[in-house]
Scaffold this active site. Sequence first.
Site, short mmCIF file in Angstrom:
data_model
loop_
_atom_site.label_atom_id
_atom_site.label_comp_id
_atom_site.label_asym_id
_atom_site.label_seq_id
_atom_site.Cartn_x
_atom_site.Cartn_y
_atom_site.Cartn_z
N HIS A 150 1.05 2.13 4.26
CA HIS A 150 0.86 2.98 5.44
C HIS A 150 -0.46 3.75 5.39
CE1 HIS A 150 2.74 6.32 2.96
NE2 HIS A 150 1.87 7.04 3.64
N ASP A 180 5.98 -0.65 0.82
CA ASP A 180 4.88 0.25 1.16
C ASP A 180 3.79 0.25 0.08
OD1 ASP A 180 3.41 1.97 2.69
OD2 ASP A 180 4.55 3.78 2.17
N SER A 269 -0.56 10.49 -0.19
CA SER A 269 0.07 9.18 -0.23
C SER A 269 -0.84 8.12 -0.85
CB SER A 269 0.44 8.73 1.19
OG SER A 269 1.62 9.35 1.60
#
Length: 326
Positions: A150, A180, A269
Amino acid sequence: MARPGGPLLKAKNGWQSTPHRPALESRLPAHHNPVMAQSPTSGRGTMPAVRGTLPALPACYVQSKEVSHMQSRTVQGVFLFLALSAACLAQDIPDSVRSAVDVAIAKVKPALVRIGVVWTDYNEGSEEKYEASGSGTIITGEGHVLTNHHVAGHATRIFCTLATKEVIEAELIGKDPQTDIAIIKLKGETGRIFPVAEFGDSSEMHVGDIVLAMGSPLSLSQSVTQGIVSNMELVFPSRRFGSLTLDGEDVGSLVRWIGHDAPIYPGNSGGPLVNLHGQIIGVNEISIGLGGAIPCNTAKDLARKLISIGKVDRAWLGLNMQPQLK
């Protein structure tokens, strides 16, 4: 891609972002923004492919070209909040732990990168470009960087800032939405060897172990926060949070996150969760009060496949199972 304003709270008038994080303008496509939602009264934003009251990923820090003066003041407030929090939590740390933390940071920091991405969307016949940022870790001397799907999975251009502040363009090598995970590669000169961080063994971690979350929160300089492992098999209770989907894939069907309380923010992230030996034991991905990191044993195997063939092949039966309630 995750919503830029932080975790979602369910209010009487719809979905709203937490007030302590900048609520930047976000007219983003759902496939770039799988857990982004805005208040129905705002007239902007898209409802993601998420079922239930799932809080957002910490994800990329997304920024449009229009940032108001009020939003700038909000960012200043975030800095003040972080500074006050650090002052309030300051305490004496045993010398042995302090030394171990210093060694761990020194091992990983040279391989830590800030990832800036650009992607294009089309709205009412016009082309719109957006910027976002996340984190990653160099895992091979040739310049392969481990991060989240992402963060970089839909980027049209990728730029990485190294620990030396050198900026290098990168390309997407492979991605796996179901876990992910994504791999990008730095476009360095031929023969260049990059510093790397080594993987640990996530199965050797235990609740209570000290961990460090490293990355570039809010697109700031590389930083470190400290916490402990809270849960070794963190899952989303479906009745409370629903499910998390990326590109139509249920991330939680394969991933059991390492839950920890090291603070992570938008921009963290893809950054590493590190043990006191200076080894990657997870890839930070979500925030639901606790942070959640993809175990390195999962990420390491996927990274090898993505580097070698650019994709992950899995068998699929087409069955969906659920418990029988009596």
